[in-house]
Enzyme design. Structure first.
Site, mmCIF file in Angstrom:
data_model
loop_
_atom_site.group_PDB
_atom_site.id
_atom_site.type_symbol
_atom_site.label_atom_id
_atom_site.label_comp_id
_atom_site.label_asym_id
_atom_site.label_seq_id
_atom_site.Cartn_x
_atom_site.Cartn_y
_atom_site.Cartn_z
ATOM 1 N N LYS A 10 -23.531 -6.130 36.650
ATOM 2 C CA LYS A 10 -22.065 -6.241 36.706
ATOM 3 C C LYS A 10 -21.595 -7.701 36.572
ATOM 4 O O LYS A 10 -22.386 -8.638 36.714
ATOM 5 C CB LYS A 10 -21.575 -5.644 38.024
ATOM 6 C CG LYS A 10 -21.803 -4.119 38.136
ATOM 7 C CD LYS A 10 -21.191 -3.565 39.424
ATOM 8 C CE LYS A 10 -21.380 -2.062 39.544
ATOM 9 N NZ LYS A 10 -20.736 -1.510 40.764
ATOM 10 N N PHE A 58 -9.973 2.436 45.702
ATOM 11 C CA PHE A 58 -10.520 1.214 45.106
ATOM 12 C C PHE A 58 -10.582 1.262 43.578
ATOM 13 O O PHE A 58 -11.119 0.346 42.954
ATOM 14 C CB PHE A 58 -11.907 0.910 45.691
ATOM 15 C CG PHE A 58 -12.931 2.021 45.522
ATOM 16 C CD1 PHE A 58 -13.641 2.171 44.333
ATOM 17 C CD2 PHE A 58 -13.174 2.913 46.562
ATOM 18 C CE1 PHE A 58 -14.577 3.178 44.180
ATOM 19 C CE2 PHE A 58 -14.125 3.933 46.413
ATOM 20 C CZ PHE A 58 -14.825 4.060 45.212
ATOM 21 N N ARG A 86 -32.024 4.159 41.767
ATOM 22 C CA ARG A 86 -31.169 4.100 42.968
ATOM 23 C C ARG A 86 -31.946 3.448 44.126
ATOM 24 O O ARG A 86 -31.377 2.691 44.897
ATOM 25 C CB ARG A 86 -30.682 5.499 43.387
ATOM 26 C CG ARG A 86 -29.852 6.268 42.362
ATOM 27 C CD ARG A 86 -28.435 5.823 42.161
ATOM 28 N NE ARG A 86 -27.649 5.555 43.325
ATOM 29 C CZ ARG A 86 -26.313 5.364 43.279
ATOM 30 N NH1 ARG A 86 -25.650 5.465 42.131
ATOM 31 N NH2 ARG A 86 -25.650 5.063 44.345
ATOM 32 N N THR A 92 -24.848 1.195 48.232
ATOM 33 C CA THR A 92 -23.645 0.680 47.575
ATOM 34 C C THR A 92 -23.155 -0.605 48.247
ATOM 35 O O THR A 92 -22.802 -1.573 47.568
ATOM 36 C CB THR A 92 -22.527 1.756 47.629
ATOM 37 O OG1 THR A 92 -23.032 2.973 47.077
ATOM 38 C CG2 THR A 92 -21.304 1.310 46.856
ATOM 39 N N ARG A 103 -29.341 -5.056 45.264
ATOM 40 C CA ARG A 103 -28.037 -5.327 45.879
ATOM 41 C C ARG A 103 -28.178 -6.239 47.097
ATOM 42 O O ARG A 103 -27.337 -7.099 47.329
ATOM 43 C CB ARG A 103 -27.324 -4.016 46.209
ATOM 44 C CG ARG A 103 -26.690 -3.404 44.951
ATOM 45 C CD ARG A 103 -26.222 -1.996 45.178
ATOM 46 N NE ARG A 103 -25.350 -1.522 44.096
ATOM 47 C CZ ARG A 103 -25.004 -0.254 43.934
ATOM 48 N NH1 ARG A 103 -25.448 0.668 44.757
ATOM 49 N NH2 ARG A 103 -24.213 0.098 42.939
ATOM 50 N N HIS A 116 -24.951 -1.303 38.641
ATOM 51 C CA HIS A 116 -24.589 0.120 38.630
ATOM 52 C C HIS A 116 -25.847 0.941 38.424
ATOM 53 O O HIS A 116 -26.776 0.510 37.746
ATOM 54 C CB HIS A 116 -23.617 0.391 37.477
ATOM 55 C CG HIS A 116 -23.423 1.853 37.187
ATOM 56 N ND1 HIS A 116 -22.574 2.643 37.930
ATOM 57 C CD2 HIS A 116 -24.005 2.678 36.266
ATOM 58 C CE1 HIS A 116 -22.619 3.883 37.466
ATOM 59 N NE2 HIS A 116 -23.483 3.931 36.458
HETATM 60 P P1 IDP Z 1 -22.511 3.507 43.553
HETATM 61 O O1 IDP Z 1 -22.223 2.400 42.547
HETATM 62 O O2 IDP Z 1 -23.517 3.068 44.583
HETATM 63 O O3 IDP Z 1 -22.863 4.814 42.899
HETATM 64 P P2 IDP Z 1 -19.871 4.640 44.047
HETATM 65 O O4 IDP Z 1 -19.458 5.292 45.317
HETATM 66 O O5 IDP Z 1 -20.127 5.493 42.860
HETATM 67 O O6 IDP Z 1 -21.160 3.732 44.382
HETATM 68 O O7 IDP Z 1 -18.751 3.555 43.707
HETATM 69 C C1 IDP Z 1 -18.711 2.941 42.431
HETATM 70 C C2 IDP Z 1 -18.467 1.455 42.619
HETATM 71 O O8 IDP Z 1 -17.164 1.254 43.178
HETATM 72 C C3 IDP Z 1 -19.399 0.751 43.598
HETATM 73 O O9 IDP Z 1 -20.635 0.383 43.021
HETATM 74 C C4 IDP Z 1 -18.582 -0.460 43.995
HETATM 75 O O10 IDP Z 1 -18.600 -1.461 42.968
HETATM 76 C C5 IDP Z 1 -17.167 0.117 44.038
HETATM 77 N N1 IDP Z 1 -16.784 0.583 45.389
HETATM 78 C C6 IDP Z 1 -17.256 1.657 46.074
HETATM 79 N N2 IDP Z 1 -16.655 1.787 47.277
HETATM 80 C C7 IDP Z 1 -15.760 0.769 47.355
HETATM 81 C C8 IDP Z 1 -14.818 0.355 48.361
HETATM 82 O O11 IDP Z 1 -14.683 0.977 49.428
HETATM 83 N N3 IDP Z 1 -14.078 -0.766 48.075
HETATM 84 C C9 IDP Z 1 -14.200 -1.446 46.899
HETATM 85 N N4 IDP Z 1 -15.062 -1.094 45.937
HETATM 86 C C10 IDP Z 1 -15.845 -0.009 46.143
HETATM 87 MG MG MG Z 2 -21.763 6.079 41.694
#
Ligand code: IDP
Ligand code: MG
Length: 138
Positions: A10, A58, A86, A92, A103, A116
């Site tokens: 990213k 978000f 993963r 996350t 991460r 991602h």
């Molecule tokens: P993931 O990337 O681990 O699959 P997801 O829940 O799919 O997580 O969320 C996608 C992306 O959105 C995350 O990687 C992160 O960059 C962002 N994100 C997730 N939750 C939040 C939040 O609560 N605040 C701000 N950004 C968030």
């Molecule tokens: Mg995701």
């Protein structure tokens, strides 16, 4: 096909000059890189890529961030690729990510979390199709 997944390095990680370190981490973790390139998403493309999150609070912050700078997109191959990737990237929120995960090592914050990873083989296929044409997938 459960041996393919999709990854993004990213904009935070590219800006922090972690692209090379993360690329090496990918190879050391036993993934083959089928294809990789640097891109910069428009806001519109980021909104489409993250459409499944369009009801989340978000969503706007996320799509602003993902269109704020260059990313490296990668198609990765390994047995059980989705789960393995993963595990390699960690939770996350980097505060919750295990020691040694990408991460934990390289993320700035929950929003700017370095990488991602697809959450299923089906989505991996869709996401690879979003960024790569067939001739790029060697
Ligand atoms: P993931 O990337 O681990 O699959 P997801 O829940 O799919 O997580 O969320 C996608 C992306 O959105 C995350 O990687 C992160 O960059 C962002 N994100 C997730 N939750 C939040 C939040 O609560 N605040 C701000 N950004 C968030
Ligand atoms: Mg995701």
């Amino acid at each position: 096909m459960n041996n393919i997944t999709f990854a993004i390095i990213k904009p935070d990680a590219v800006n922090n000059n972690f692209t090379g370190k993360i690329y090496n981490h990918i190879l050391k973790s036993g993934f083959k890189v089928l294809s990789a390139k640097l891109i910069k998403m428009s806001k519109h493309q980021a909104q489409n890529f993250y459409l499944i999150h369009n009801d989340k609070p978000f969503y706007n912050e996320l799509t602003d961030f993902m269109s704020s700078g260059k990313c490296m997109v990668l198609a990765l191959k390994k047995d059980n690729a989705v789960n393995e990737w993963r595990k390699t990237i960690g939770a996350t929120n980097p505060d919750d990510a295990r020691e040694g995960t990408i991460r934990k090592l390289y993320a700035n914050s929950l929003a700017e979390n370095a990488v991602h990873g697809s959450d299923s083989s089906e989505n991996a296929k869709k996401e690879i199709g979003f960024f790569f044409s067939e001739i790029e997938l060697i």
